[in-house]
Design a protein around this motif. Structure first.
Motif, PDB file in Angstrom:
ATOM      1  N   ALA A  72       0.914  -1.060  -0.184  1.00 17.75           N
ATOM      2  CA  ALA A  72      -0.014   0.082  -0.135  1.00 17.75           C
ATOM      3  C   ALA A  72       0.649   1.342  -0.110  1.00 17.75           C
ATOM      4  CB  ALA A  72      -0.865   0.006   1.203  1.00 17.75           C
ATOM      5  N   LEU A  73       2.028   1.035   0.306  1.00 19.96           N
ATOM      6  CA  LEU A  73       3.217   2.243   0.241  1.00 19.96           C
ATOM      7  C   LEU A  73       3.421   2.752  -1.078  1.00 19.96           C
ATOM      8  CD1 LEU A  73       5.063   3.884   1.853  1.00 19.96           C
ATOM      9  CD2 LEU A  73       6.772   2.267   1.635  1.00 19.96           C
ATOM     10  N   VAL A  74       3.139   4.124  -1.087  1.00 16.55           N
ATOM     11  CA  VAL A  74       3.661   4.825  -2.417  1.00 16.55           C
ATOM     12  C   VAL A  74       4.387   5.964  -1.948  1.00 16.55           C
ATOM     13  CG1 VAL A  74       2.736   6.199  -4.556  1.00 16.55           C
ATOM     14  CG2 VAL A  74       1.447   4.280  -3.746  1.00 16.55           C
ATOM     15  N   LEU A  75       5.528   6.334  -2.746  1.00 20.61           N
ATOM     16  CA  LEU A  75       6.488   7.545  -2.330  1.00 20.61           C
ATOM     17  C   LEU A  75       5.955   8.710  -3.293  1.00 20.61           C
ATOM     18  CD1 LEU A  75       9.685   5.657  -1.872  1.00 20.61           C
ATOM     19  CD2 LEU A  75       8.264   6.271  -0.017  1.00 20.61           C
ATOM     20  N   THR A  76       5.038   9.415  -2.654  1.00 23.25           N
ATOM     21  CA  THR A  76       4.789  10.742  -3.169  1.00 23.25           C
ATOM     22  C   THR A  76       4.714  11.579  -2.096  1.00 23.25           C
ATOM     23  OG1 THR A  76       2.568  10.534  -2.991  1.00 23.25           O
ATOM     24  CG2 THR A  76       3.626   9.453  -4.990  1.00 23.25           C
ATOM     25  N   THR A  77       4.548  12.991  -2.530  1.00 21.66           N
ATOM     26  CA  THR A  77       4.447  14.139  -1.589  1.00 21.66           C
ATOM     27  C   THR A  77       2.956  14.020  -0.995  1.00 21.66           C
ATOM     28  OG1 THR A  77       3.803  15.433  -3.631  1.00 21.66           O
ATOM     29  CG2 THR A  77       6.051  15.826  -2.763  1.00 21.66           C
ATOM     30  N   SER A  78       2.096  13.547  -1.792  1.00 19.60           N
ATOM     31  CA  SER A  78       0.894  13.540  -1.167  1.00 19.60           C
ATOM     32  C   SER A  78       0.496  12.536  -0.056  1.00 19.60           C
ATOM     33  CB  SER A  78      -0.511  13.174  -2.310  1.00 19.60           C
ATOM     34  OG  SER A  78      -0.373  14.252  -3.186  1.00 19.60           O
ATOM     35  N   SER A  79       1.211  11.304  -0.524  1.00 19.28           N
ATOM     36  CA  SER A  79       1.272  10.280   0.563  1.00 19.28           C
ATOM     37  C   SER A  79       1.767  10.413   1.784  1.00 19.28           C
ATOM     38  CB  SER A  79       1.441   8.724  -0.305  1.00 19.28           C
ATOM     39  OG  SER A  79       2.906   9.034  -0.581  1.00 19.28           O
ATOM     40  N   LEU A  80       3.052  11.055   1.590  1.00 14.39           N
ATOM     41  CA  LEU A  80       3.885  11.504   2.899  1.00 14.39           C
ATOM     42  C   LEU A  80       3.320  12.820   3.620  1.00 14.39           C
ATOM     43  CD1 LEU A  80       7.281  10.260   1.654  1.00 14.39           C
ATOM     44  CD2 LEU A  80       5.461   8.991   3.095  1.00 14.39           C
ATOM     45  N   GLN A  95       3.843  14.418  -6.263  1.00 11.53           N
ATOM     46  CA  GLN A  95       5.069  14.433  -7.004  1.00 11.53           C
ATOM     47  C   GLN A  95       5.828  13.019  -6.500  1.00 11.53           C
ATOM     48  OE1 GLN A  95       6.356  16.551  -9.308  1.00 11.53           O
ATOM     49  NE2 GLN A  95       4.087  17.070  -9.251  1.00 11.53           N
ATOM     50  N   PRO A  96       6.691  12.468  -7.357  1.00 16.93           N
ATOM     51  CA  PRO A  96       7.319  11.124  -7.136  1.00 16.93           C
ATOM     52  C   PRO A  96       8.472  11.422  -5.951  1.00 16.93           C
ATOM     53  CG  PRO A  96       7.525  11.759  -9.259  1.00 16.93           C
ATOM     54  CD  PRO A  96       6.417  12.566  -8.848  1.00 16.93           C
ATOM     55  N   MET A  97       8.536  10.516  -5.219  1.00 18.73           N
ATOM     56  CA  MET A  97       9.650  10.708  -4.278  1.00 18.73           C
ATOM     57  C   MET A  97      10.635   9.389  -4.270  1.00 18.73           C
ATOM     58  SD  MET A  97       7.909  12.927  -1.109  1.00 18.73           S
ATOM     59  CE  MET A  97       9.606  13.219  -0.376  1.00 18.73           C
ATOM     60  N   ALA A  98      11.839   9.725  -3.661  1.00 19.42           N
ATOM     61  CA  ALA A  98      12.620   8.353  -3.271  1.00 19.42           C
ATOM     62  C   ALA A  98      13.110   8.714  -1.938  1.00 19.42           C
ATOM     63  CB  ALA A  98      13.647   8.393  -4.356  1.00 19.42           C
ATOM     64  N   ILE A  99      13.599   7.656  -1.324  1.00 16.87           N
ATOM     65  CA  ILE A  99      14.086   7.781   0.015  1.00 16.87           C
ATOM     66  C   ILE A  99      15.835   6.903  -0.388  1.00 16.87           C
ATOM     67  CG2 ILE A  99      14.228   6.767   2.384  1.00 16.87           C
ATOM     68  CD1 ILE A  99      11.365   6.652   2.085  1.00 16.87           C
ATOM     69  N   LYS A 100      16.550   7.649   0.104  1.00 19.42           N
ATOM     70  CA  LYS A 100      18.133   7.242   0.063  1.00 19.42           C
ATOM     71  C   LYS A 100      18.503   6.574   1.442  1.00 19.42           C
ATOM     72  CE  LYS A 100      22.876   8.335  -1.004  1.00 19.42           C
ATOM     73  NZ  LYS A 100      23.774   9.608  -1.522  1.00 19.42           N
ATOM     74  N   ILE A 101      18.884   5.873   1.851  1.00 19.41           N
ATOM     75  CA  ILE A 101      19.283   5.284   3.363  1.00 19.41           C
ATOM     76  C   ILE A 101      20.940   4.909   3.091  1.00 19.41           C
ATOM     77  CG2 ILE A 101      19.075   3.607   5.284  1.00 19.41           C
ATOM     78  CD1 ILE A 101      16.082   2.983   3.892  1.00 19.41           C
ATOM     79  N   SER A 102      21.713   5.640   3.865  1.00 19.63           N
ATOM     80  CA  SER A 102      22.929   5.409   4.036  1.00 19.63           C
ATOM     81  C   SER A 102      23.444   5.361   5.526  1.00 19.63           C
ATOM     82  CB  SER A 102      23.722   6.518   3.144  1.00 19.63           C
ATOM     83  OG  SER A 102      23.591   7.813   3.489  1.00 19.63           O
ATOM     84  N   ALA A 103      24.631   4.416   5.577  1.00 13.70           N
ATOM     85  CA  ALA A 103      25.293   4.639   6.960  1.00 13.70           C
ATOM     86  C   ALA A 103      26.360   5.720   7.025  1.00 13.70           C
ATOM     87  CB  ALA A 103      25.795   3.198   7.163  1.00 13.70           C
ATOM     88  N   HIS A 104      26.214   6.692   8.267  1.00 16.13           N
ATOM     89  CA  HIS A 104      27.595   7.655   8.242  1.00 16.13           C
ATOM     90  C   HIS A 104      28.612   7.245   9.199  1.00 16.13           C
ATOM     91  CE1 HIS A 104      24.199   9.193  11.143  1.00 16.13           C
ATOM     92  NE2 HIS A 104      25.142   9.314  12.035  1.00 16.13           N
ATOM     93  N   ASP A 105      28.525   5.678   9.581  1.00 17.88           N
ATOM     94  CA  ASP A 105      29.238   5.084  10.573  1.00 17.88           C
ATOM     95  C   ASP A 105      29.237   3.724  10.551  1.00 17.88           C
ATOM     96  OD1 ASP A 105      31.714   4.566  11.972  1.00 17.88           O
ATOM     97  OD2 ASP A 105      30.699   5.438  13.927  1.00 17.88           O
ATOM     98  N   PHE A 106      30.248   2.894  10.421  1.00 24.28           N
ATOM     99  CA  PHE A 106      29.984   1.365  10.335  1.00 24.28           C
ATOM    100  C   PHE A 106      29.113   0.863  11.570  1.00 24.28           C
ATOM    101  CE2 PHE A 106      33.892   1.557  12.880  1.00 24.28           C
ATOM    102  CZ  PHE A 106      34.024   0.423  13.916  1.00 24.28           C
ATOM    103  N   PRO A 107      28.260   0.064  11.270  1.00 24.27           N
ATOM    104  CA  PRO A 107      27.312  -0.767  12.820  1.00 24.27           C
ATOM    105  C   PRO A 107      28.200  -1.451  13.758  1.00 24.27           C
ATOM    106  CG  PRO A 107      26.488  -1.357  10.277  1.00 24.27           C
ATOM    107  CD  PRO A 107      27.891  -0.787  10.112  1.00 24.27           C
ATOM    108  N   ARG A 108      27.775  -1.295  14.743  1.00 25.55           N
ATOM    109  CA  ARG A 108      28.228  -2.084  15.820  1.00 25.55           C
ATOM    110  C   ARG A 108      27.509  -3.162  16.333  1.00 25.55           C
ATOM    111  NH1 ARG A 108      30.850   2.570  14.624  1.00 25.55           N
ATOM    112  NH2 ARG A 108      32.485   3.086  15.853  1.00 25.55           N
ATOM    113  N   ALA A 109      28.193  -4.303  16.491  1.00 26.57           N
ATOM    114  CA  ALA A 109      27.735  -5.732  16.643  1.00 26.57           C
ATOM    115  C   ALA A 109      26.951  -6.162  17.825  1.00 26.57           C
ATOM    116  CB  ALA A 109      28.578  -6.900  16.539  1.00 26.57           C
TER     117      ALA A 109
END
Length: 218
Positions: A72-80, A95-109
């Motif tokens: 049901a998820l749609v990435l648009t300005t209206s849905s968010l 308006q179509p959107m995107a989500i960029k996910i990035s680590a800014h440090d390495f994960p800790r176990a």
């Protein structure tokens, strides 16, 4: 026979790097002498995380084309707009959107008797296609717990839970953001999105098939 190896995993391009100071002792409990037991330390796991981080592997951009059709998820300005008021006023409806996910440090176990996980430091960039970042969020102490399986030299993680510790808006084109309210909403959203996240993890992570000049056969 008891064999202990404290080692690091590293990319030859970048050279050997230690993720933290020293490797801790392993609490090994051999139930019977007729067995081969493999124990993995946080030191080794974090060296693997560091390698992924430095190689740029801890980054993904999610677009509408990547979202399963049954979702049901749609990435648009209206849905968010409900979660991030101001998107439609700034960029227009649908308006179509995107989500960029990035680590800014390495994960800790993180290790528990039942499963394992990682403490993550992530940046979420909410992008309006063709118009740049609408909002950049910095997450800290994101605890993700998962189970791992190994098949044909590919490591398959299965995400079980994910929860945000801290949340800060580092860039916003839509005015002030209530990060406390947004954190609560996102923690609930993550529970619903875990099955989708596991779809992205189905390809698995390849691991080396040879060590010290010898080939490993599973």
């Amino acid at each position: 026979m008891d064999l202990f190896i404290n080692g690091t995993v590293f990319n030859a391009t970048y050279g050997e790097r230690s993720p933290m100071e020293g490797a801790g002792d392993l609490a090994v409990d051999i139930a019977t002498v007729d067995c081969l037991q493999l124990d993995l330390s946080a030191y080794t796991v974090e060296s693997f995380f560091l390698t992924l981080f430095e190689s740029g592997k801890l980054e993904i951009t999610i677009t509408n084309e990547m979202i399963p059709s049954e979702s049901a998820l749609v990435l648009t300005t209206s849905s968010l707009e409900e979660f991030l008021p101001g998107l439609v006023a700034k960029y227009g409806a649908d308006q179509p959107m995107a989500i960029k996910i990035s680590a800014h440090d390495f994960p800790r176990a993180i290790f528990t008797p039942a499963d394992m996980g990682a403490n993550l430091a992530l940046d979420f960039s909410l992008i309006v296609e063709g118009q740049g970042n609408a909002l950049v969020l910095s997450f800290g102490d994101v605890v993700a717990m998962l189970k791992l399986s190994l098949t044909d030299f590919r490591l398959y993680p299965l995400l079980e839970s994910m929860k945000i510790g801290t949340l800060v808006a580092t860039e916003s084109q839509i005015g002030e953001v209530n990060t406390q309210s947004l954190k609560s909403i996102l923690n609930l959203t993550f529970k619903a999105l875990i099955p989708m996240a596991n779809i992205f993890l189905t390809k698995g992570i390849p691991i080396p098939q040879s060590y010290f000049g010898g080939k490993v056969i599973l």
